[in-house]
Enzyme design. Sequence first.
Site, PDB file in Angstrom:
ATOM      1  N   ASP A   1     -63.836 -29.475 -40.039  1.00  0.00           N
ATOM      2  CA  ASP A   1     -63.290 -28.111 -40.111  1.00  0.00           C
ATOM      3  C   ASP A   1     -61.778 -28.234 -40.113  1.00  0.00           C
ATOM      4  O   ASP A   1     -61.194 -28.479 -39.066  1.00  0.00           O
ATOM      5  CB  ASP A   1     -63.791 -27.305 -38.916  1.00  0.00           C
ATOM      6  CG  ASP A   1     -63.189 -25.913 -38.853  1.00  0.00           C
ATOM      7  OD1 ASP A   1     -62.530 -25.496 -39.809  1.00  0.00           O
ATOM      8  OD2 ASP A   1     -63.375 -25.250 -37.804  1.00  0.00           O
TER       9      ASP A   1
ATOM     10  N   GLU B   1     -54.603 -21.511 -39.346  1.00  0.00           N
ATOM     11  CA  GLU B   1     -55.825 -20.682 -39.431  1.00  0.00           C
ATOM     12  C   GLU B   1     -56.492 -20.580 -38.072  1.00  0.00           C
ATOM     13  O   GLU B   1     -56.979 -19.529 -37.686  1.00  0.00           O
ATOM     14  CB  GLU B   1     -56.792 -21.295 -40.456  1.00  0.00           C
ATOM     15  CG  GLU B   1     -57.993 -20.392 -40.790  1.00  0.00           C
ATOM     16  CD  GLU B   1     -59.198 -20.584 -39.868  1.00  0.00           C
ATOM     17  OE1 GLU B   1     -60.131 -19.770 -39.942  1.00  0.00           O
ATOM     18  OE2 GLU B   1     -59.213 -21.529 -39.053  1.00  0.00           O
ATOM     19  N   GLU B   2     -56.511 -21.708 -37.364  1.00  0.00           N
ATOM     20  CA  GLU B   2     -57.280 -21.777 -36.117  1.00  0.00           C
ATOM     21  C   GLU B   2     -56.702 -20.906 -34.999  1.00  0.00           C
ATOM     22  O   GLU B   2     -57.316 -20.718 -33.964  1.00  0.00           O
ATOM     23  CB  GLU B   2     -57.373 -23.239 -35.641  1.00  0.00           C
ATOM     24  CG  GLU B   2     -58.153 -24.160 -36.578  1.00  0.00           C
ATOM     25  CD  GLU B   2     -59.661 -23.920 -36.559  1.00  0.00           C
ATOM     26  OE1 GLU B   2     -60.127 -23.000 -35.873  1.00  0.00           O
ATOM     27  OE2 GLU B   2     -60.362 -24.678 -37.263  1.00  0.00           O
TER      28      GLU B   2
ATOM     29  N   HIS C   1     -57.899 -24.286 -45.036  1.00  0.00           N
ATOM     30  CA  HIS C   1     -56.861 -24.508 -44.030  1.00  0.00           C
ATOM     31  C   HIS C   1     -56.695 -25.981 -43.670  1.00  0.00           C
ATOM     32  O   HIS C   1     -57.671 -26.733 -43.600  1.00  0.00           O
ATOM     33  CB  HIS C   1     -57.052 -23.622 -42.793  1.00  0.00           C
ATOM     34  CG  HIS C   1     -58.223 -23.938 -41.920  1.00  0.00           C
ATOM     35  ND1 HIS C   1     -58.164 -24.841 -40.902  1.00  0.00           N
ATOM     36  CD2 HIS C   1     -59.475 -23.428 -41.881  1.00  0.00           C
ATOM     37  CE1 HIS C   1     -59.326 -24.874 -40.268  1.00  0.00           C
ATOM     38  NE2 HIS C   1     -60.150 -24.031 -40.846  1.00  0.00           N
TER      39      HIS C   1
HETATM   40 ZN   LIG Z   1     -62.073 -23.591 -40.151  1.00  0.00          ZN
END
Ligand SMILES: [Zn+2]
Length: 329
Positions: A165, A195-196, A63
């Site tokens: 991330d 995604e988050e 992502h």
């Molecule tokens: Zn992630």
Amino acid sequence: MYNFLKQLIGITSVSGREAELLEKIRTLVSPYVDECSFDNLGNLMALKKGTDENAKNIMLCAHADEIGFMATYIEDNGYVRIAPIGGINFVSAAYSKVVFENGTKGVIVPESKCSDGKKADNYYVDIGADTKKSAEKKIKVGDVAVCEASVDKLMGKRIVGRPLDDRIGCAVLFDIARNLTESKNNVWFVFSTQEEVGCRGAKTAANKIVPDYALVFDVTGTGDTIGASPMAVKLGEGAAVKIKDASVICDHETVETLIELAKANKIPYQCEILTYGGTDTSSIQVSGIGARAAALSIPSRYIHSSVEMVDLKDAEACRDLALAFINNN
Ligand SMILES: [Zn+2]
């Protein structure tokens, strides 16, 4: 990998606002693939075509978005109220510097009498304005901000910063594309959006690609810090082959294949069971008529803080194992 990260780390990419980062990634990845496209959710899908007539579709996904804040309201005194985008760790966010997309800087602080400090309502951003009017010259409702980005080398191949991330997953994908000479099957490199906030982008990307197999590259927690919940994943011990997390049970056959390939190719690996959280894997698995989905996670300490720590050796192991998987299919 570190150089790729360095180029990407400073480009803000809060969920829903990934376009600038994805355009940069498109430029970097296009020499290594046959075509690049974007879908309506903004996902970047880069395809390296397979040589087989009946080529299967292998979807690799990381992502491109990151957690952040959105301005919701400007107080009369110029303070900016915010809503979280994604799973903000307010303990970590408190008293850090933030940057809005237009470059305006500020600090995120809890209200003075704040007792629990866990809710976004307790926080505001001070951009140094003294009135609403002056603040509005810089910020409007709906603008997004992130805690300051950085990446630094520590001991060995360990690095620290944010947002690792999931820029580290994007770096792994890029490295796979660079090192993949030829494949029988179509290999799709998907840099997914949102995604988050609930693994949204990967859903539409998977519906378009209809993958036979999918591998997701994202960070996972570790059990090797003081007071950590017991978990059989350590920083520096290799690619974490996900068996399950709170949102997915990975395809058992694919997990077994990945473990066999790691052993046969002497690629360091460990088995991941994460008792919380989730990644794009769950969205892809249940897309269309279903896909055989698994994940190679990059162990990370202090996830969703400004000092996320990963070991590049683990990321390299993820890359090597993915290449072995592609060549095996
Ligand atoms: Zn992630």
